[in-house]
Design an enzyme around this catalytic site. Sequence first.
Site, PDB file in Angstrom:
ATOM      1  N   HIS A  87     -30.864   3.649 -63.105  1.00 19.58           N
ATOM      2  CA  HIS A  87     -32.129   4.381 -62.942  1.00 19.58           C
ATOM      3  C   HIS A  87     -32.729   4.758 -64.297  1.00 19.58           C
ATOM      4  CE1 HIS A  87     -34.265   8.332 -62.434  1.00 19.58           C
ATOM      5  NE2 HIS A  87     -34.959   7.571 -61.627  1.00 19.58           N
ATOM      6  N   GLU A 127     -34.481   1.881 -65.791  1.00 21.17           N
ATOM      7  CA  GLU A 127     -35.777   1.666 -65.110  1.00 21.17           C
ATOM      8  C   GLU A 127     -36.873   2.444 -65.826  1.00 21.17           C
ATOM      9  OE1 GLU A 127     -38.151   3.725 -61.688  1.00 21.17           O
ATOM     10  OE2 GLU A 127     -36.128   3.193 -61.005  1.00 21.17           O
TER      11      GLU A 127
END
Length: 451
Positions: free
Chosen positions: A77, A80
Site C-alpha cells: 500500500h 502505491e
Amino acid sequence: MFVAGCANFPLGAASDSGRTTEPAAVAEGPAAPEMFRLANGMDVVVISDHRAPVVTHMVWYRIGAADETPGKTGLAHFLEHLMFKGTDKIAPGQFSKTVARNGGQDNAFTSADFTAYYQAIAKDRLPLVMEMEADRMTHLKLTDKDVLPERDVVIEELRMRIENEPTAQLQSAMNAALYGNSPYGRDIIGVKSEVEALGTQDALDFYARYYTPNNAILIVAGDITSAELKPLAEKYYGTIAPRAPTLVRKRPPVTWPSEPKRVTLHDERVREATWIRSYPAPSSAAAGTRDSAALDVLAQILGGGSTSALYRSLVVRDKVATAVQSWYRGDLLGAGSFSIYALPRVGGSIATTEKAIDAELARFLAAEIDTDELERAKTQLIASATYARDTQQTMAYAYGSGLTTGLTARDVYLWPDYVRAVTAADVLAAARKVLDARHAVTGELLPKVKP
C-alpha cells in the site's frame, strides 16, 4: 466468484503454460475479452465497448499485502502512494494533474493479492497515459524527501481508517481470529509499528522486485480493439525488459478456527450495537465455478435485500433487527469467507438478534428451497451482472481482480451462465458446507459500558 457490480464481492488465461501470444476470444459474444501476451511476459486483456470514444486503462501487479515479508507489512500500500512521486520525465504530483488536464480521472488501489493503477480518459489520449504508466513502471525516483512525508500520510490514513473507526477495528479483530497467522488476518494497510519503520530503501527494493512487466497485467476496456491495442502495448510496454523473476506465490494454507470464537468490542462512539458473523469458506478459485456460484446465490437468498429470507424473518416478521445482510467473499487467492451482518432494533438485545438468526439458519438448512425464491435470487444476480457490464471500470476491475486471484477470463465472462445453472440442491449443499458455527467468528460492537 466475482459478483459483477458489487464492490465488495468479487478471467484468463488458464495457467502460464497454457497461454498464447496471439489474441484469442475466450468466449462467444460481443463483450468477450481478448487476450495476448507480450514477449516480456506482460499479459494484456482487451474489453471492447464502442458506445463512446473513451477507454479505461489499468495496470495490475500480482503483488499485494499478503505477499509482504514479515516485519515489513504495509509496503504494498505504501508503494502505491509512492508511485505518484515522479520520474525524470514526470515531476512529483504531476501524473494525476496531467491526466486531469487531458479530461481524465486516475486512481490506484491495493488489496491482499494485487495492486492496480488506472486512468479513465478519451480514446485519443490513451497513448499518453500508456507512456506515463510505462515510465513509472521502470523509472520511479524516490528520495527521503518524498518518501518520509508520504509515510506520515499513510500513518494518518491508518489512524483514520482503522484506529478511529470502531467497525473497522471490529472487522480487523475478526479477520485476525478467522484467518489466524495467515497474511489475510492482518490489515492491508499494515501493522502501525512496522509502517512507521519503513524507509526509502524498503520501497525501492519492493519496487525493483515486483514492479516488472512479467508480473503485470494490462487491461484496457472501451472503444478499442485488440488489433488497435497490440501495437500500442508493444510500443510502450513491450520494450521493457523484465528485471526480476515472475512472482510464484507459495503460501501456506489457512488454518481455520478449531472452535467458535467471539470478538466483543465496546466503544464510546458507538450508539447502537452491530452483530457480524464470518464463516470459513473457500476462495472462488478453490471452490470452482459451480460451488462459487452456489455460494453467491446462497448469499442472495439469505440476505441479499428486502426480499431475502433473513430480512423477511428478522426485520419484517419478528422486528428484532433493522437491517440484515449476507455476502460471500471469494475474491482472495488463498481463502474466502461467508458473512452475515445485522443491526438489532433500537433498544433491542443483540443476543435476541443472534438467537433469531441461528433459528432462521437452522430452519433454512432443514427445509427445501422454494423454487420462486431460488429463481428470484438468480435473476437479481444476473441483472446486477448485466448492468455492471455497462460500466468500463467495473468490468475491467472484474477481470483484473479475477486474474490476480486464480480465476480465468472465461470464469468471469461466463459467470451469469454459472448462476443460471445453480440448482436448489447446489445451494443447500453449499450452505451445509459453509454455515458451520463450530468454526465461525462472531463479532459484537457495543456501546461502552458506563462505570
